[in-house]
Write an enzyme that holds these catalytic residues in place. Structure first.
Site, PDB file in Angstrom:
ATOM      1  N   SER A 191     -89.233   1.923 -10.064  1.00  8.72           N
ATOM      2  CA  SER A 191     -90.476   0.842 -10.371  1.00  8.72           C
ATOM      3  C   SER A 191     -90.812   0.226 -11.351  1.00  8.72           C
ATOM      4  O   SER A 191     -89.146   0.241 -12.282  1.00  8.72           O
ATOM      5  CB  SER A 191     -91.775   2.099 -10.856  1.00  8.72           C
ATOM      6  OG  SER A 191     -92.517   1.374 -10.780  1.00  8.72           O
ATOM      7  N   TYR A 215     -93.823  10.743 -14.104  1.00 12.77           N
ATOM      8  CA  TYR A 215     -93.683   9.696 -13.048  1.00 12.77           C
ATOM      9  C   TYR A 215     -93.033   8.977 -13.882  1.00 12.77           C
ATOM     10  O   TYR A 215     -91.775   8.859 -13.105  1.00 12.77           O
ATOM     11  CB  TYR A 215     -95.592   9.046 -12.301  1.00 12.77           C
ATOM     12  CG  TYR A 215     -94.684   8.269 -11.881  1.00 12.77           C
ATOM     13  CD1 TYR A 215     -94.229   8.183 -10.110  1.00 12.77           C
ATOM     14  CD2 TYR A 215     -94.851   6.380 -12.079  1.00 12.77           C
ATOM     15  CE1 TYR A 215     -94.483   7.170  -8.762  1.00 12.77           C
ATOM     16  CE2 TYR A 215     -94.379   5.810 -11.395  1.00 12.77           C
ATOM     17  CZ  TYR A 215     -94.393   5.848 -10.002  1.00 12.77           C
ATOM     18  OH  TYR A 215     -94.394   4.649  -8.864  1.00 12.77           O
TER      19      TYR A 215
HETATM   20  P1  NAD Z   1     -98.021   5.279  -0.724  1.00 16.00           P
HETATM   21  O1  NAD Z   1     -99.547   5.772  -0.890  1.00 16.00           O
HETATM   22  O2  NAD Z   1     -98.624   3.972   0.646  1.00 16.00           O
HETATM   23  O3  NAD Z   1     -96.840   5.814  -0.455  1.00 16.00           O
HETATM   24  C1  NAD Z   1     -96.340   7.407  -0.432  1.00 16.00           C
HETATM   25  C2  NAD Z   1     -95.830   7.924  -0.250  1.00 16.00           C
HETATM   26  O4  NAD Z   1     -95.496   8.690  -0.044  1.00 16.00           O
HETATM   27  C3  NAD Z   1     -97.534   8.088   1.054  1.00 16.00           C
HETATM   28  O5  NAD Z   1     -97.325   7.120   2.807  1.00 16.00           O
HETATM   29  C4  NAD Z   1     -96.615   9.485   1.621  1.00 16.00           C
HETATM   30  O6  NAD Z   1     -96.708   9.934   2.687  1.00 16.00           O
HETATM   31  C5  NAD Z   1     -95.421   9.641   0.682  1.00 16.00           C
HETATM   32  N1  NAD Z   1     -95.242  10.813   0.380  1.00 16.00           N
HETATM   33  C6  NAD Z   1     -95.847  11.454  -1.520  1.00 16.00           C
HETATM   34  N2  NAD Z   1     -96.185  12.652  -1.482  1.00 16.00           N
HETATM   35  C7  NAD Z   1     -95.629  13.718  -0.052  1.00 16.00           C
HETATM   36  C8  NAD Z   1     -94.691  14.580   0.221  1.00 16.00           C
HETATM   37  N3  NAD Z   1     -94.838  16.042  -0.878  1.00 16.00           N
HETATM   38  N4  NAD Z   1     -93.695  15.036   1.386  1.00 16.00           N
HETATM   39  C9  NAD Z   1     -93.738  13.474   2.265  1.00 16.00           C
HETATM   40  N5  NAD Z   1     -94.015  12.563   1.593  1.00 16.00           N
HETATM   41  C10 NAD Z   1     -95.019  11.651   0.406  1.00 16.00           C
HETATM   42  O7  NAD Z   1     -98.171   3.916  -1.707  1.00 16.00           O
HETATM   43  P2  NAD Z   1     -96.924   3.134  -2.737  1.00 16.00           P
HETATM   44  O8  NAD Z   1     -97.773   2.924  -3.687  1.00 16.00           O
HETATM   45  O9  NAD Z   1     -96.663   2.527  -0.825  1.00 16.00           O
HETATM   46  O10 NAD Z   1     -95.649   3.728  -2.071  1.00 16.00           O
HETATM   47  C11 NAD Z   1     -94.258   3.706  -1.923  1.00 16.00           C
HETATM   48  C12 NAD Z   1     -92.980   3.722  -3.781  1.00 16.00           C
HETATM   49  O11 NAD Z   1     -93.168   2.870  -4.064  1.00 16.00           O
HETATM   50  C13 NAD Z   1     -93.324   5.515  -4.417  1.00 16.00           C
HETATM   51  O12 NAD Z   1     -91.812   5.590  -4.304  1.00 16.00           O
HETATM   52  C14 NAD Z   1     -94.136   4.530  -5.175  1.00 16.00           C
HETATM   53  O13 NAD Z   1     -94.117   5.611  -6.617  1.00 16.00           O
HETATM   54  C15 NAD Z   1     -92.988   3.391  -5.619  1.00 16.00           C
HETATM   55  N6  NAD Z   1     -93.470   2.134  -6.449  1.00 16.00           N
HETATM   56  C16 NAD Z   1     -95.185   2.117  -5.969  1.00 16.00           C
HETATM   57  C17 NAD Z   1     -95.932   1.201  -6.933  1.00 16.00           C
HETATM   58  C18 NAD Z   1     -97.026   0.793  -6.859  1.00 16.00           C
HETATM   59  O14 NAD Z   1     -97.740  -0.252  -7.668  1.00 16.00           O
HETATM   60  N7  NAD Z   1     -98.197   0.738  -5.495  1.00 16.00           N
HETATM   61  C19 NAD Z   1     -95.427   0.637  -7.785  1.00 16.00           C
HETATM   62  C20 NAD Z   1     -93.986   0.649  -8.259  1.00 16.00           C
HETATM   63  C21 NAD Z   1     -93.889   1.598  -7.241  1.00 16.00           C
END
Ligand code: NAD
Ligand code: MG
Length: 297
Positions: A189, A202
């Protein structure tokens, strides 16, 4: 939804703030977001870049993981998605979309904070798919807390287990099963290098993911396995509206970027595809950002 392949102004390609308040409970569902996020459902076109690959995508039900899973399938891969049991509604949509491509799709729900589950997930995915070429670790846990005194040990441990420990368990199981040419992709991230004050637990997990990626890449390069990292900026996903951001920040989400809007999950898909594909044969230990212009380094 946007035509991904048409020349256009990227600042206007997708919805811009303001957004409405829409708090959801953890882990949040894509199907309840307004506006709907774009994961490439109607727009991403495959080009045969992952023929017959076998891919495991964690967090494949929603957000960035869903976009990666759809793109992998359109590029020719069979895909296992992992997610939490409470996300079944989102996962079903992804499975249907992959099967529509004529690719195999398997749903393997379960909690990545459980070591035994992580190890079994990789073994089961390998067995069902008949191999394992791509491990895309996209799942993540993010919960904003304003003050350090309010970060509970329970939250700290849960965040580290999902974001960091699971990476070890998944990679430990996957590496002996992956052929030369295999690709591991982690998801860090902008928070790894530019941490927000409210993401005190985080943000360091994302810095850990960056370091883990770089170290593991150098360890396994001689085996022909590449390990790379995608580092998103603010992306419109359920993670953010289910407590990833303080609710008061949701209306302006993404406005802090030079492009003045959040990214959509589909805008990350080409990075996962490139890093998974043989086209990136000389790329390992790298970090690819998609941040709307925020600086990663
Ligand atoms: P999202 O909520 O769609 O995806 C995150 C997923 O993590 C969830 O769908 C869930 O299935 C999974 N998850 C969480 N806890 C879990 C557990 N205990 N066991 C199994 N699965 C679990 O959101 P996203 O933003 O697409 O996140 C995907 C990745 O992107 C993450 O690693 C997040 O840190 C990273 N990220 C997101 C952003 C943003 O702004 N959305 C920015 C930087 C990084
Ligand atoms: Mg989800």
């Amino acid at each position: 939804m946007s035509d991904l392949y048409k020349l256009q102004d990227p600042t206007k390609q997708y919805p811009q703030p303001k957004f409405k308040h829409q708090p959801q409970s953890v882990p949040g569902l894509d199907k309840d977001m307004t506006p709907k996020a774009d994961h490439g459902e109607t727009s991403y076109k495959g080009n045969g870049r992952l023929p017959k690959r076998k891919a495991l995508v964690t967090g494949g039900d929603s957000g960035i993981g869903r976009a990666a899973a759809i793109a992998f399938a359109r590029e020719g891969a069979d895909v296992v998605i992992n997610y939490l049991p409470s996300e079944e509604a989102d996962a079903k949509e992804v499975i249907a979309l992959i099967e529509k491509e004529g690719r195999k799709a398997y749903a393997m729900p379960g909690d990545l904070s459980d070591e035994a589950f992580c190890r079994k997930l990789v073994k089961d995915a390998h067995k069902k798919l008949g191999g394992l070429d791509i491990l895309a670790c996209v799942a993540g846990k993010q919960h904003a807390v304003e003050k350090i005194k309010d970060v509970t040990t329970e939250q700290m441990e849960a965040t580290y287990r999902v974001n960091v420990f699971a990476l070890f368990w998944l990679c430990q199981e996957a590496l002996p099963l992956m052929p030369a040419g295999g690709s591991i992709i982690t998801t860090a991230s902008i928070q790894a290098t530019h941490p927000s004050p409210s993401l005190l637990d985080y943000a360091p997990t994302k810095a850990a993911i960056l370091a883990f990626t770089r170290a593991l890449a150098r360890q396994v390069a001689e085996d022909g396995i590449r390990v790379n990292c995608v580092a998103p900026g603010p992306i419109w996903t359920p993670l953010q509206v289910s407590g990833g951001q303080p609710d008061k920040k949701i209306p302006e989400f993404g406005s802090e970027t030079p492009m003045k809007r959040p990214g959509q999950p589909v805008e990350l898909a080409p990075l996962y595809v490139l890093l998974a594909s043989q086209e990136a044969s000389y790329v390992t230990g790298e970090v690819y950002g998609a941040t709307g212009g925020l600086e990663i380094s």
